[in-house]
Motif scaffolding. Structure first.
Motif, PDB file in Angstrom:
ATOM      1  N   LEU A  26      26.710  38.128  24.103  1.00 47.77           N
ATOM      2  CA  LEU A  26      26.822  38.689  25.449  1.00 47.77           C
ATOM      3  C   LEU A  26      28.283  39.036  25.720  1.00 47.77           C
ATOM      4  O   LEU A  26      29.189  38.326  25.266  1.00 47.77           O
ATOM      5  N   ASN A  27      28.511  40.109  26.443  1.00 51.07           N
ATOM      6  CA  ASN A  27      29.869  40.460  26.854  1.00 51.07           C
ATOM      7  C   ASN A  27      30.251  39.580  28.048  1.00 51.07           C
ATOM      8  O   ASN A  27      29.701  39.719  29.136  1.00 51.07           O
ATOM      9  N   VAL A  28      31.199  38.668  27.840  1.00 50.56           N
ATOM     10  CA  VAL A  28      31.614  37.761  28.909  1.00 50.56           C
ATOM     11  C   VAL A  28      33.003  38.109  29.436  1.00 50.56           C
ATOM     12  O   VAL A  28      33.606  37.332  30.173  1.00 50.56           O
ATOM     13  N   GLY A  29      33.527  39.265  29.040  1.00 47.42           N
ATOM     14  CA  GLY A  29      34.850  39.683  29.500  1.00 47.42           C
ATOM     15  C   GLY A  29      34.851  40.088  30.956  1.00 47.42           C
ATOM     16  O   GLY A  29      33.801  40.264  31.589  1.00 47.42           O
ATOM     17  N   THR A  30      36.044  40.289  31.514  1.00 51.87           N
ATOM     18  CA  THR A  30      36.170  40.641  32.926  1.00 51.87           C
ATOM     19  C   THR A  30      35.582  42.014  33.228  1.00 51.87           C
ATOM     20  O   THR A  30      35.220  42.297  34.376  1.00 51.87           O
ATOM     21  N   ALA A  31      35.473  42.863  32.201  1.00 46.74           N
ATOM     22  CA  ALA A  31      34.865  44.177  32.407  1.00 46.74           C
ATOM     23  C   ALA A  31      33.383  44.070  32.738  1.00 46.74           C
ATOM     24  O   ALA A  31      32.797  44.995  33.311  1.00 46.74           O
ATOM     25  N   ALA A  32      32.765  42.944  32.369  1.00 47.93           N
ATOM     26  CA  ALA A  32      31.336  42.750  32.600  1.00 47.93           C
ATOM     27  C   ALA A  32      31.055  41.820  33.770  1.00 47.93           C
ATOM     28  O   ALA A  32      29.901  41.515  34.060  1.00 47.93           O
ATOM     29  N   GLN A  33      32.096  41.351  34.458  1.00 50.19           N
ATOM     30  CA  GLN A  33      31.929  40.398  35.563  1.00 50.19           C
ATOM     31  C   GLN A  33      32.071  41.101  36.916  1.00 50.19           C
ATOM     32  O   GLN A  33      32.996  41.885  37.115  1.00 50.19           O
ATOM     33  N   VAL A  34      31.169  40.781  37.819  1.00 50.25           N
ATOM     34  CA  VAL A  34      31.257  41.286  39.193  1.00 50.25           C
ATOM     35  C   VAL A  34      31.000  40.122  40.145  1.00 50.25           C
ATOM     36  O   VAL A  34      29.942  39.479  40.086  1.00 50.25           O
ATOM     37  N   PHE A  35      31.969  39.854  41.020  1.00 54.40           N
ATOM     38  CA  PHE A  35      31.837  38.822  42.045  1.00 54.40           C
ATOM     39  C   PHE A  35      31.723  39.532  43.403  1.00 54.40           C
ATOM     40  O   PHE A  35      32.567  40.372  43.738  1.00 54.40           O
ATOM     41  N   THR A  36      30.708  39.172  44.167  1.00 51.11           N
ATOM     42  CA  THR A  36      30.481  39.816  45.462  1.00 51.11           C
ATOM     43  C   THR A  36      30.329  38.758  46.549  1.00 51.11           C
ATOM     44  O   THR A  36      29.551  37.813  46.399  1.00 51.11           O
TER      45      THR A  36
ATOM     46  N   SER B 161      28.234  38.434  53.887  1.00 54.57           N
ATOM     47  CA  SER B 161      27.876  37.682  55.085  1.00 54.57           C
ATOM     48  C   SER B 161      26.634  38.366  55.630  1.00 54.57           C
ATOM     49  O   SER B 161      26.719  39.455  56.204  1.00 54.57           O
ATOM     50  N   GLY B 162      25.494  37.746  55.416  1.00 51.24           N
ATOM     51  CA  GLY B 162      24.231  38.424  55.702  1.00 51.24           C
ATOM     52  C   GLY B 162      24.079  39.579  54.725  1.00 51.24           C
ATOM     53  O   GLY B 162      24.217  39.411  53.512  1.00 51.24           O
ATOM     54  N   GLU B 163      23.841  40.789  55.225  1.00 52.06           N
ATOM     55  CA  GLU B 163      23.755  41.971  54.374  1.00 52.06           C
ATOM     56  C   GLU B 163      25.081  42.724  54.292  1.00 52.06           C
ATOM     57  O   GLU B 163      25.182  43.739  53.592  1.00 52.06           O
ATOM     58  N   ASP B 164      26.077  42.215  54.983  1.00 53.87           N
ATOM     59  CA  ASP B 164      27.389  42.864  55.009  1.00 53.87           C
ATOM     60  C   ASP B 164      28.215  42.428  53.796  1.00 53.87           C
ATOM     61  O   ASP B 164      28.521  41.240  53.636  1.00 53.87           O
ATOM     62  N   VAL B 165      28.575  43.379  52.941  1.00 56.42           N
ATOM     63  CA  VAL B 165      29.405  43.074  51.771  1.00 56.42           C
ATOM     64  C   VAL B 165      30.871  43.055  52.212  1.00 56.42           C
ATOM     65  O   VAL B 165      31.435  44.088  52.598  1.00 56.42           O
ATOM     66  N   TYR B 166      31.501  41.881  52.134  1.00 54.87           N
ATOM     67  CA  TYR B 166      32.887  41.730  52.559  1.00 54.87           C
ATOM     68  C   TYR B 166      33.881  42.025  51.438  1.00 54.87           C
ATOM     69  O   TYR B 166      34.942  42.605  51.677  1.00 54.87           O
ATOM     70  N   TRP B 167      33.526  41.602  50.233  1.00 51.88           N
ATOM     71  CA  TRP B 167      34.516  41.684  49.153  1.00 51.88           C
ATOM     72  C   TRP B 167      33.800  41.791  47.813  1.00 51.88           C
ATOM     73  O   TRP B 167      32.797  41.126  47.567  1.00 51.88           O
ATOM     74  N   THR B 168      34.339  42.657  46.926  1.00 52.94           N
ATOM     75  CA  THR B 168      33.820  42.812  45.564  1.00 52.94           C
ATOM     76  C   THR B 168      34.996  42.796  44.595  1.00 52.94           C
ATOM     77  O   THR B 168      36.001  43.492  44.811  1.00 52.94           O
ATOM     78  N   SER B 169      34.887  42.021  43.537  1.00 50.90           N
ATOM     79  CA  SER B 169      36.010  41.829  42.614  1.00 50.90           C
ATOM     80  C   SER B 169      36.429  43.108  41.907  1.00 50.90           C
ATOM     81  O   SER B 169      37.589  43.252  41.507  1.00 50.90           O
ATOM     82  N   THR B 170      35.533  44.052  41.755  1.00 48.89           N
ATOM     83  CA  THR B 170      35.860  45.286  41.027  1.00 48.89           C
ATOM     84  C   THR B 170      36.506  46.361  41.906  1.00 48.89           C
ATOM     85  O   THR B 170      36.951  47.389  41.392  1.00 48.89           O
ATOM     86  N   ASP B 171      36.568  46.139  43.215  1.00 50.65           N
ATOM     87  CA  ASP B 171      37.146  47.145  44.113  1.00 50.65           C
ATOM     88  C   ASP B 171      38.600  47.456  43.766  1.00 50.65           C
ATOM     89  O   ASP B 171      39.018  48.616  43.789  1.00 50.65           O
ATOM     90  N   CYS B 172      39.366  46.413  43.473  1.00 44.23           N
ATOM     91  CA  CYS B 172      40.797  46.600  43.203  1.00 44.23           C
ATOM     92  C   CYS B 172      41.199  46.039  41.842  1.00 44.23           C
ATOM     93  O   CYS B 172      42.361  45.668  41.629  1.00 44.23           O
ATOM     94  N   GLN B 173      40.250  45.980  40.929  1.00 45.49           N
ATOM     95  CA  GLN B 173      40.531  45.462  39.590  1.00 45.49           C
ATOM     96  C   GLN B 173      41.405  46.463  38.827  1.00 45.49           C
ATOM     97  O   GLN B 173      41.093  47.641  38.733  1.00 45.49           O
ATOM     98  N   THR B 174      42.524  45.976  38.276  1.00 44.48           N
ATOM     99  CA  THR B 174      43.456  46.858  37.565  1.00 44.48           C
ATOM    100  C   THR B 174      43.346  46.747  36.058  1.00 44.48           C
ATOM    101  O   THR B 174      43.612  47.694  35.334  1.00 44.48           O
ATOM    102  N   GLU B 175      42.977  45.586  35.566  1.00 50.65           N
ATOM    103  CA  GLU B 175      42.836  45.381  34.128  1.00 50.65           C
ATOM    104  C   GLU B 175      41.508  44.689  33.853  1.00 50.65           C
ATOM    105  O   GLU B 175      41.040  43.872  34.641  1.00 50.65           O
ATOM    106  N   SER B 176      40.919  45.030  32.728  1.00 49.83           N
ATOM    107  CA  SER B 176      39.650  44.395  32.364  1.00 49.83           C
ATOM    108  C   SER B 176      39.561  44.303  30.845  1.00 49.83           C
ATOM    109  O   SER B 176      40.280  44.997  30.125  1.00 49.83           O
ATOM    110  N   SER B 177      38.692  43.441  30.371  1.00 51.09           N
ATOM    111  CA  SER B 177      38.532  43.248  28.931  1.00 51.09           C
ATOM    112  C   SER B 177      37.065  43.036  28.580  1.00 51.09           C
ATOM    113  O   SER B 177      36.288  42.538  29.395  1.00 51.09           O
ATOM    114  N   ASP B 178      36.714  43.438  27.360  1.00 46.80           N
ATOM    115  CA  ASP B 178      35.377  43.187  26.824  1.00 46.80           C
ATOM    116  C   ASP B 178      35.477  42.072  25.798  1.00 46.80           C
ATOM    117  O   ASP B 178      36.274  42.166  24.860  1.00 46.80           O
TER     118      ASP B 178
END
Length: 207
Positions: free
Chosen positions: A113-123, A126-143
């Motif tokens: 499985l690809n466990v690098g940061t390129a394959a990770q998404v943290f969201t 609050s209810g149905e309102d998305v406050y923050w997503t890790s990929t919004d401002c991600q500058t570097e990623s790895s596979d």
């Protein structure tokens, strides 16, 4: 009378004994050198053979260096479970939540499985309102292809810290991002890894 015990010659007896001692030491040194030449390489090879360290864990972190060889094939859909993890359930003042994930191979055989940061998404929601997503401002990623053993949970090695602000790709360089509501506000963390999303969210409170 034996000349071994009582040397015969013009010199005093201790001179002859000293000469014999030197000869015997020389012979002993030659024997030791021969033994080292014959036995030495075998002992050296044995000393360099790696041994298992019973104190080290066999469970790697998901963010560690990828395995040198991945024997199993790709993990089949539905054979991996992902769990959202936070370092606390209540955060007071300016305390920032540290977000992690745990992935487990629920199949019967090892798989990759690809466990690098390129394959990770943290969201964070609050209810149905998305406050923050890790990929919004991600500058570097790895596979990182990693072999998951059956039934062995693997946790991400370094948590992602949420700064308690609302994210968006067009606000990454802004110093005035909207702060998340606090005062007992409830939030939920959902994580995804290589297309596998956590079936339940992790709830936490901002005070």
């Amino acid at each position: 009378m034996s000349t071994i015990k009582h040397p015969v010659g013009p010199q005093p007896n201790k001179v002859y004994w000293r000469r014999r001692l030197v000869v015997l030491l020389g012979l002993l040194a030659v024997i030791v050198i021969v033994v080292l030449i014959i036995v030495g390489p075998g002992r050296s090879a044995e000393a360099e053979k790696p041994t298992a360290d019973p104190g080290t864990s066999s469970t790697p972190d998901a963010g560690s260096t990828p395995a040198a060889a991945v024997a199993g094939g790709a993990c089949a859909p539905g054979s991996v479970s992902v769990e959202a993890v936070t370092d606390a359930s209540d955060y007071s003042g300016e305390q920032e939540p540290a977000l992690s994930l745990v992935v487990t191979n629920t199949g019967a055989t090892a798989c990759s499985l690809n466990v690098g940061t390129a394959a990770q998404v943290f969201t964070v929601k609050s209810g149905e309102d998305v406050y923050w997503t890790s990929t919004d401002c991600q500058t570097e990623s790895s596979d990182i292809p990693f072999e998951l053993q059956p039934g062995v949970p693997v946790k991400s090695s370094a948590p992602i810290v949420w700064d308690r602000t609302r994210s968006a790709p067009d606000t990454c360089d802004s110093d005035e991002r909207e702060a998340a509501a606090a005062g007992g506000a409830s939030y939920h963390l959902v994580v995804s890894l290589d297309g596998n999303t956590s079936t339940t969210s992790k709830q936490f409170i901002l005070n």
